[in-house]
Write a protein that holds these residues in place. Structure first.
Motif, PDB file in Angstrom:
ATOM      1  N   PHE A 117       9.443   0.985 -17.576  1.00  0.00           N
ATOM      2  CA  PHE A 117       8.468   0.592 -16.278  1.00  0.00           C
ATOM      3  C   PHE A 117       8.032  -0.326 -16.252  1.00  0.00           C
ATOM      4  O   PHE A 117       8.022  -0.143 -14.504  1.00  0.00           O
ATOM      5  CB  PHE A 117       7.945   2.186 -17.356  1.00  0.00           C
ATOM      6  N   ALA A 118       8.226  -1.000 -16.683  1.00  0.00           N
ATOM      7  CA  ALA A 118       7.015  -2.431 -15.891  1.00  0.00           C
ATOM      8  C   ALA A 118       8.316  -3.023 -15.227  1.00  0.00           C
ATOM      9  O   ALA A 118       7.822  -2.851 -13.406  1.00  0.00           O
ATOM     10  CB  ALA A 118       7.059  -3.346 -17.388  1.00  0.00           C
ATOM     11  N   LEU A 119       9.183  -3.509 -15.370  1.00  0.00           N
ATOM     12  CA  LEU A 119      10.187  -3.598 -14.270  1.00  0.00           C
ATOM     13  C   LEU A 119      10.279  -2.890 -12.984  1.00  0.00           C
ATOM     14  O   LEU A 119      10.021  -3.554 -11.454  1.00  0.00           O
ATOM     15  CB  LEU A 119      11.589  -4.295 -14.984  1.00  0.00           C
ATOM     16  N   PHE A 120      10.343  -1.646 -12.784  1.00  0.00           N
ATOM     17  CA  PHE A 120      10.549  -0.758 -12.289  1.00  0.00           C
ATOM     18  C   PHE A 120       9.002  -0.490 -11.022  1.00  0.00           C
ATOM     19  O   PHE A 120       9.089  -0.924 -10.433  1.00  0.00           O
ATOM     20  CB  PHE A 120      10.367   0.970 -12.410  1.00  0.00           C
ATOM     21  N   ALA A 121       7.802  -0.528 -11.790  1.00  0.00           N
ATOM     22  CA  ALA A 121       6.679  -0.815 -10.823  1.00  0.00           C
ATOM     23  C   ALA A 121       6.359  -2.023 -10.526  1.00  0.00           C
ATOM     24  O   ALA A 121       5.836  -2.796  -9.216  1.00  0.00           O
ATOM     25  CB  ALA A 121       5.702  -0.524 -12.282  1.00  0.00           C
ATOM     26  N   TRP A 122       6.527  -3.169 -10.839  1.00  0.00           N
ATOM     27  CA  TRP A 122       6.840  -4.971 -10.779  1.00  0.00           C
ATOM     28  C   TRP A 122       7.929  -5.178  -9.693  1.00  0.00           C
ATOM     29  O   TRP A 122       7.627  -5.255  -8.552  1.00  0.00           O
ATOM     30  CB  TRP A 122       7.597  -6.157 -11.587  1.00  0.00           C
ATOM     31  N   ALA A 123       9.195  -4.329  -9.143  1.00  0.00           N
ATOM     32  CA  ALA A 123      10.048  -3.859  -8.383  1.00  0.00           C
ATOM     33  C   ALA A 123       8.949  -3.473  -7.758  1.00  0.00           C
ATOM     34  O   ALA A 123       9.189  -3.803  -5.680  1.00  0.00           O
ATOM     35  CB  ALA A 123      10.905  -3.477  -9.166  1.00  0.00           C
ATOM     36  N   GLY A 124       8.614  -2.260  -7.479  1.00  0.00           N
ATOM     37  CA  GLY A 124       7.182  -1.458  -6.651  1.00  0.00           C
ATOM     38  C   GLY A 124       6.629  -2.681  -5.904  1.00  0.00           C
ATOM     39  O   GLY A 124       6.151  -3.031  -4.727  1.00  0.00           O
ATOM     40  N   PHE A 125       6.307  -3.557  -6.545  1.00  0.00           N
ATOM     41  CA  PHE A 125       4.680  -4.177  -5.931  1.00  0.00           C
ATOM     42  C   PHE A 125       5.142  -5.670  -5.098  1.00  0.00           C
ATOM     43  O   PHE A 125       5.061  -6.209  -4.285  1.00  0.00           O
ATOM     44  CB  PHE A 125       4.450  -4.976  -7.369  1.00  0.00           C
ATOM     45  N   LEU A 126       6.653  -6.121  -5.587  1.00  0.00           N
ATOM     46  CA  LEU A 126       7.518  -7.143  -4.780  1.00  0.00           C
ATOM     47  C   LEU A 126       7.551  -6.545  -3.478  1.00  0.00           C
ATOM     48  O   LEU A 126       7.254  -7.426  -2.395  1.00  0.00           O
ATOM     49  CB  LEU A 126       8.814  -7.443  -5.632  1.00  0.00           C
ATOM     50  N   GLY A 172      -6.186 -14.938   9.254  1.00  0.00           N
ATOM     51  CA  GLY A 172      -6.903 -15.403   7.970  1.00  0.00           C
ATOM     52  C   GLY A 172      -7.044 -14.986   6.717  1.00  0.00           C
ATOM     53  O   GLY A 172      -7.148 -14.711   5.712  1.00  0.00           O
ATOM     54  N   THR A 173      -7.174 -13.226   7.575  1.00  0.00           N
ATOM     55  CA  THR A 173      -7.668 -12.169   6.835  1.00  0.00           C
ATOM     56  C   THR A 173      -6.495 -11.488   6.149  1.00  0.00           C
ATOM     57  O   THR A 173      -6.135 -11.650   5.265  1.00  0.00           O
ATOM     58  CB  THR A 173      -8.559 -11.135   7.939  1.00  0.00           C
ATOM     59  N   GLU A 174      -5.366 -12.028   6.734  1.00  0.00           N
ATOM     60  CA  GLU A 174      -3.960 -11.065   7.231  1.00  0.00           C
ATOM     61  C   GLU A 174      -3.695 -11.919   5.700  1.00  0.00           C
ATOM     62  O   GLU A 174      -2.987 -11.608   4.782  1.00  0.00           O
ATOM     63  CB  GLU A 174      -2.883 -11.107   8.285  1.00  0.00           C
ATOM     64  N   TRP A 175      -3.990 -13.116   5.851  1.00  0.00           N
ATOM     65  CA  TRP A 175      -3.345 -14.458   4.503  1.00  0.00           C
ATOM     66  C   TRP A 175      -4.373 -14.091   3.497  1.00  0.00           C
ATOM     67  O   TRP A 175      -3.630 -14.165   2.182  1.00  0.00           O
ATOM     68  CB  TRP A 175      -4.194 -15.433   5.457  1.00  0.00           C
ATOM     69  N   HIS A 176      -5.418 -13.781   3.056  1.00  0.00           N
ATOM     70  CA  HIS A 176      -5.754 -13.714   2.248  1.00  0.00           C
ATOM     71  C   HIS A 176      -5.514 -11.641   1.567  1.00  0.00           C
ATOM     72  O   HIS A 176      -4.802 -12.525   0.145  1.00  0.00           O
ATOM     73  CB  HIS A 176      -7.403 -13.088   2.521  1.00  0.00           C
ATOM     74  N   ILE A 177      -4.990 -11.113   1.824  1.00  0.00           N
ATOM     75  CA  ILE A 177      -3.709  -9.502   1.552  1.00  0.00           C
ATOM     76  C   ILE A 177      -2.880  -9.929   1.384  1.00  0.00           C
ATOM     77  O   ILE A 177      -2.291  -9.951  -0.824  1.00  0.00           O
ATOM     78  CB  ILE A 177      -4.314  -9.019   3.036  1.00  0.00           C
ATOM     79  N   LEU A 178      -2.231 -11.016   1.392  1.00  0.00           N
ATOM     80  CA  LEU A 178      -0.982 -11.606   0.999  1.00  0.00           C
ATOM     81  C   LEU A 178      -1.137 -12.419  -0.688  1.00  0.00           C
ATOM     82  O   LEU A 178      -0.767 -12.412  -0.995  1.00  0.00           O
ATOM     83  CB  LEU A 178      -0.309 -12.114   2.199  1.00  0.00           C
ATOM     84  N   PHE A 179      -2.360 -13.055   0.270  1.00  0.00           N
ATOM     85  CA  PHE A 179      -2.459 -14.064  -1.350  1.00  0.00           C
ATOM     86  C   PHE A 179      -2.865 -13.655  -2.128  1.00  0.00           C
ATOM     87  O   PHE A 179      -2.175 -13.816  -3.624  1.00  0.00           O
ATOM     88  CB  PHE A 179      -3.373 -15.575  -0.376  1.00  0.00           C
ATOM     89  N   HIS A 180      -3.533 -12.341  -2.332  1.00  0.00           N
ATOM     90  CA  HIS A 180      -4.101 -12.006  -3.810  1.00  0.00           C
ATOM     91  C   HIS A 180      -2.960 -10.975  -3.916  1.00  0.00           C
ATOM     92  O   HIS A 180      -2.648 -11.394  -5.150  1.00  0.00           O
ATOM     93  CB  HIS A 180      -4.716 -10.949  -2.882  1.00  0.00           C
ATOM     94  N   ASN A 181      -2.420 -10.539  -3.034  1.00  0.00           N
ATOM     95  CA  ASN A 181      -1.086 -10.039  -4.347  1.00  0.00           C
ATOM     96  C   ASN A 181      -0.091 -10.679  -4.586  1.00  0.00           C
ATOM     97  O   ASN A 181       0.449 -11.141  -5.622  1.00  0.00           O
ATOM     98  CB  ASN A 181       0.214  -9.197  -3.024  1.00  0.00           C
ATOM     99  N   LEU A 182      -0.412 -12.516  -3.890  1.00  0.00           N
ATOM    100  CA  LEU A 182       0.976 -13.482  -4.213  1.00  0.00           C
ATOM    101  C   LEU A 182       0.460 -13.577  -5.705  1.00  0.00           C
ATOM    102  O   LEU A 182       1.531 -14.909  -6.249  1.00  0.00           O
ATOM    103  CB  LEU A 182       1.082 -14.323  -3.041  1.00  0.00           C
ATOM    104  N   HIS A 183      -0.556 -13.341  -5.844  1.00  0.00           N
ATOM    105  CA  HIS A 183      -1.152 -13.945  -7.412  1.00  0.00           C
ATOM    106  C   HIS A 183      -1.582 -13.536  -8.409  1.00  0.00           C
ATOM    107  O   HIS A 183      -1.119 -13.786  -9.975  1.00  0.00           O
ATOM    108  CB  HIS A 183      -2.077 -15.313  -6.905  1.00  0.00           C
ATOM    109  N   TYR A 184      -1.449 -11.874  -8.245  1.00  0.00           N
ATOM    110  CA  TYR A 184      -1.305 -11.426  -8.665  1.00  0.00           C
ATOM    111  C   TYR A 184       0.323 -10.672  -9.423  1.00  0.00           C
ATOM    112  O   TYR A 184       0.263 -10.598 -11.039  1.00  0.00           O
ATOM    113  CB  TYR A 184      -1.736  -9.837  -8.544  1.00  0.00           C
ATOM    114  N   LEU A 185       1.164 -10.865  -8.187  1.00  0.00           N
ATOM    115  CA  LEU A 185       2.178 -10.397  -8.540  1.00  0.00           C
ATOM    116  C   LEU A 185       3.052 -11.404  -9.946  1.00  0.00           C
ATOM    117  O   LEU A 185       3.611 -10.718 -10.803  1.00  0.00           O
ATOM    118  CB  LEU A 185       3.064 -10.801  -7.273  1.00  0.00           C
TER     119      LEU A 185
END
Ligand code: HEM
Ligand code: CU
Lengths: 63, 564, 232
Positions: free
Chosen positions: B192-201, B230-243
């Motif tokens: 399940f974790a893999l499934f959710a992680w894949a979605g997150f990717l 700047g703003t759009e980068w923040h959204i990506l960046f937040h994803n990128l270190h949570y992931l």
């Protein structure tokens, strides 16, 4: 059809994201339309995944 | 539900991970080895860049202007994007294939994904080496007169995201195969974790497209200048270190199970909820990156700070699940003393050592992360060396060491070779952590004093406090230590990848806590709650110190943003 | 089957996950707790970051969307939304008006001390009037303008007085910069986006020469981007 815990967890994710995207869409003064696109897109994706999950179980039971 | 007790820890009845990996189809194994190799190449390039950057900041190397920023760009791009995403794509595919037991589904899509990511890798490295230095966030405003740099840089990340999405789709299809065949009713916790992680990717790929497509279009003359990067980068960046943090916890699950045979004593459902919680908590906790933005309204700032308090919920919960499961299982087998149970863990295995020290680094990193989420402290800390000072505990200590640990288990199983010099490798994580502690302590102190990130000469013509260059020299010392130690680990893993020796006869011994006596969980397991108590106490101290400093400054300032 | 000890129960594990939320207590102790309960704003007297005095703000990009007011009006009102154009002309007037022989800008300089002769245009003249008025009433903040551009500040040296509040209006002219003030044991970091007027009312409580430096990477000479505030 049985709503498994996996299914409702995925739906819950989609729901939270959709709610967030809706807030940013409905209050444009927050000034972050990117949130609407990304989290809204994510909500749609996780709804799709929920559908895929349901369909996979269904295929198995039929076949 | 709280008083359910299991007589024995639930054991995984399937063959061990390594056995399942060894049984994967040949073609899949080649794809995995290709991706692992590319990821390690990115890591090696990035480590070199990071080391040079640190020496330059310590003024041990005389590097200035565009040259220095080019090296910093190569560091960030190689390590934060290509190392972390190539390795995540590879791990997702490998672990999904192992879950499935029959290899990858939609195999051509996985290969297409790999090809796209490698193309992105090449484009990004090339433009970082020769173009206008844009650092890893690729802000177009830095190169208004050089659309080629902006365009190729954006193209690199877009290819990476497209490849990531393709690989993730293949991973999802792979995970669903047993179910379609009617062999499984539900996922395992890891499935399940893999499934959710894949979605997150895939969501991160959407975020990357949102941030970088405008730059590419502008460079091609097909769109307006991306003023809101700047703003759009923040959204990506937040994803990128949570992931990668979610990926890390997932790997901890996999490795714990593999090395000790223990799965969660709290049942798969709680683990599934925790992994789902990662996704639930990501978007609401993202605002703290923007506290210094002049356009952010005060109400968003306040709500953002409050929500950010929840940023660690899934990670701490997963930590508690793993630690309590291990401790309870060990105690059921007779371990005694407060920490005596830890002695039973297979520390001689370098994978265990890397994972164990990664956990320590995580606790240190979380402490300082929580100083940054307080919006009133942002005007003292954001944009300073505090930020790289604390996040290398995560980037290097937690993520990189965890992924290397996974490779130390996976590569021998895939390629049939033996792990290179395990006795040497298992000593590295403690050295890496020591280096990080020096780097982090000096860097955080420097940041609190105002040393900016991304500046190579902090002398400011004699105007800067005398402590600044001294602290940066210490940063260089710590960096040298962890750079060397980490390079040894990376070298060992690369050697293992390239080795073609006969399969190791004796697989690393694992502790066997699966067949414990009765009453798992009947005796207290204090390690988890104690660590968390210490964590909270240090978080309080760090936050209080920060508040005391900011309040002692000879300044009264009203109004963070602009006047509305 | 034996009962589980509390530390190995699911509810306990889940609660551990939420434990870091308790840091709210530390925030409350410093009056930085975002919710009404716990902590009083009074504790944070020296860090009053709240937008007092800017009541009824309009959300969104006020600066960009504010209706163009006649130049010179922008300033002492509660809603200080200023357009980039207004900022530029006010900044130019400020520099022209207050630049000293040594190149520093001193908003307290008397009109006679002005290096050059006459004043350019009407709008600037209007502005001067309101600045003068501010100086009379000591409690009133004095307007100060700071423009950041690759790779310098304008003005690059400011002469101010301790204990006097200044209404800093700041803007990046070309791309994003920072204008951070080094205050000894720590700095106050300010991020400036291009064409967004950022306003802070700042009072220095101790005399000294403070370094102002850029904290957002802005190009090859980013390290060299610095200025000074001399507080007498
Ligand atoms: C040999 C190991 C490493 C060393 C010596 C090192 C050193 C540094 C230094 C000194 C900086 C600060 C640059 C500055 O702000 O002035 C930096 C930035 C950074 N590092 Fe590392 N690092 C290493 C490994 C890593 C790894 C493995 C990761 C991620 C997985 C990472 C991610 C980053 C990122 C994202 C930045 C920010 C780049 C930027 O601000 O543009 N580093 N590194
Ligand atoms: Cu600058």
């Amino acid at each position: 059809m049985k709503m498994t815990e996996e299914l409702w967890l995925v739906v819950a994710i989609a729901a939270v994201w959709a709610a967030l995207a809706a807030v940013y869409a409905l209050v444009p003064s927050l000034g972050m339309p990117g949130y609407v696109r990304v989290w809204g897109g994510g909500a749609a994706l996780f709804l799709l995944l929920a559908a895929v999950l349901a369909a996979a179980g269904w295929t198995a039971r039929r076949g | 539900m709280d008083c359910i007790s299991t007589p024995v820890a639930t054991a995984d009845t399937r063959p061990r991970l390594t056995a399942r990996l060894a049984a994967l189809p040949r073609g899949d194994a080649s794809l995995f080895r290709l991706l692992f190799g590319a990821a390690l190449l990115a890591l090696a390039l990035g480590l070199a860049g990071g080391f040079v950057t640190a020496l330059a900041r310590a003024r041990a190397l005389n590097l200035f202007g565009d040259d220095a920023y080019r090296v910093l760009t190569l560091h960030g791009v190689s390590v934060f994007f290509y190392w972390l995403y190539l390795i995540q794509a590879a791990l997702l595919l490998v672990l999904a294939a192992a879950e499935n037991g029959r290899g990858l589904a939609l195999r051509p899509l996985a290969w297409l994904g790999a090809a796209l990511m490698l193309a992105g890798f090449a484009a990004s490295e090339w433009i970082s080496a020769i173009g206008t230095p844009l650092l890893y966030d690729g802000s177009p405003e830095l190169a208004v007169d050089d659309p080629r740099s902006v365009g190729v840089f954006a193209l690199g990340y877009l290819l990476l995201s497209a490849g990531l999405a393709a690989a993730a789709v293949s991973g999802i299809a792979t995970l669903l195969q047993p179910r379609r065949r009617g062999e499984a009713e539900a996922f395992s916790a890891i499935g399940f974790a893999l499934f959710a992680w894949a979605g997150f990717l895939i969501v991160s790929a959407i975020a990357a497209t949102n941030a970088f497509l405008p730059g590419l279009l502008w460079a091609l003359g097909a769109g307006p200048f991306p003023a809101d990067h700047g703003t759009e980068w923040h959204i990506l960046f937040h994803n990128l270190h949570y992931l990668p943090l979610m990926a890390t916890v997932l790997v901890w699950y996999v490795l714990t199970q593999h090395l000790t045979g223990v799965t969660s004593i709290h049942g798969a459902r709680l683990s599934k909820i925790v992994f789902a919680a990662y996704l639930v908590f990501v978007p609401p906790t993202s605002l703290y990156h923007m506290f210094l933005e002049p356009n952010l309204s005060e109400s968003v700032r306040v709500v953002g700070s409050l929500l950010s308090l929840f940023v660690s919920v899934p990670t701490l919960a997963a930590f508690a699940i793993i630690v309590s499961s291990l401790e309870a299982s060990a105690r059921a087998r007779g371990a005694t003393g407060l920490f005596g149970w830890m002695k039973g863990l297979p520390w001689r295995n370098p994978a265990m050592a890397n994972m164990g020290w990664a956990v320590v680094n995580m606790l240190v990193g979380i402490t300082f992360a929580f100083v940054l989420i307080q919006e009133k402290l942002a005007p003292m800390l954001s944009d300073t060396f505090f930020v790289p000072g604390y996040f290398h505990f995560f980037a290097v200590g937690v993520l990189t060491q965890t992924f290397l640990a996974a490779l130390m288990v996976i590569l021998p199983a895939l390629g049939g070779g033996a792990l290179w010099r395990p006795d040497l490798l298992r000593r590295m994580p403690a050295l890496v952590t020591l280096g990080l502690l020096i780097f982090g302590t000096a860097g955080i102190a420097a940041g609190v004093m105002g040393v900016p990130r991304r500046v190579f000469d902090v002398g400011y013509g004699g105007m800067a406090p005398a402590a600044w260059p001294v602290l940066m020299a210490l940063v260089g010392v710590g960096a040298t230590l962890f750079a060397v130690a980490l390079s040894v680990s990376v070298y060992g893993v690369v050697r293992t990848l390239l080795s073609r020796r006969a399969p190791a006869t004796a697989e690393s011994r694992r502790v066997d806590w699966t067949d414990g006596q009765r009453g798992v969980g009947a005796v207290p397991a204090w390690t988890g709650p104690l660590s968390v108590a210490v964590l909270i106490a240090t978080m309080y101290v760090a936050t209080i110190v920060a508040f005391e400093i900011i309040q002692s400054l000879p300044i009264v300032a009203i109004g963070g943003g602009h006047g509305h | 089957m034996s009962e589980r000890h509390v530390t190995t129960r699911r509810g306990f594990i889940a609660a551990l996950g939420f434990s870091a939320v308790s840091l709210y207590g530390a925030w409350a102790a410093y009056g930085a707790a975002p919710l009404p309960f716990g902590g009083h704003k009074g504790a944070a007297a020296s860090e009053p970051d709240a937008h007092d005095g800017h009541g009824g703000g309009h959300g969104g990009h006020g600066a960009a969307e504010a209706p163009a007011e006649p130049a010179g009006h922008a300033g002492h009102g509660a809603a200080a939304g200023m357009t980039p154009e207004e900022f530029r002309s006010a900044h130019d007037a400020f520099v022209e008006r207050f630049t000293q022989k040594d190149g520093s800008a001193d908003p307290h300089a008397a009109v006679e001390a002005h290096a050059h002769g006459g004043h350019g245009h009407a709008g600037a003249g209007h502005d001067h009037a309101s600045m003068g008025a501010a100086m009379v009433a000591a409690a009133e903040p004095v307007d100060v303008y700071l423009m950041a551009q690759k790779f310098a500040y304008s003005p690059d040296v400011l002469r101010l007085k301790a204990g006097q509040p200044y209404r800093f209006r700041m803007m990046a002219d070309d791309i994003t910069h920072g204008a951070s003030i080094q205050l000894g044991s720590a700095s106050r970091i300010i991020r400036l986006r291009p064409n967004v007027v950022t306003e802070q009312t700042i009072t220095f409580t101790k005399p000294g020469a403070y370094l102002v430096y850029c904290t957002v990477y802005c190009g090859p000479a980013h390290d060299a981007m610095q200025g000074r505030i001399v507080v007498g």
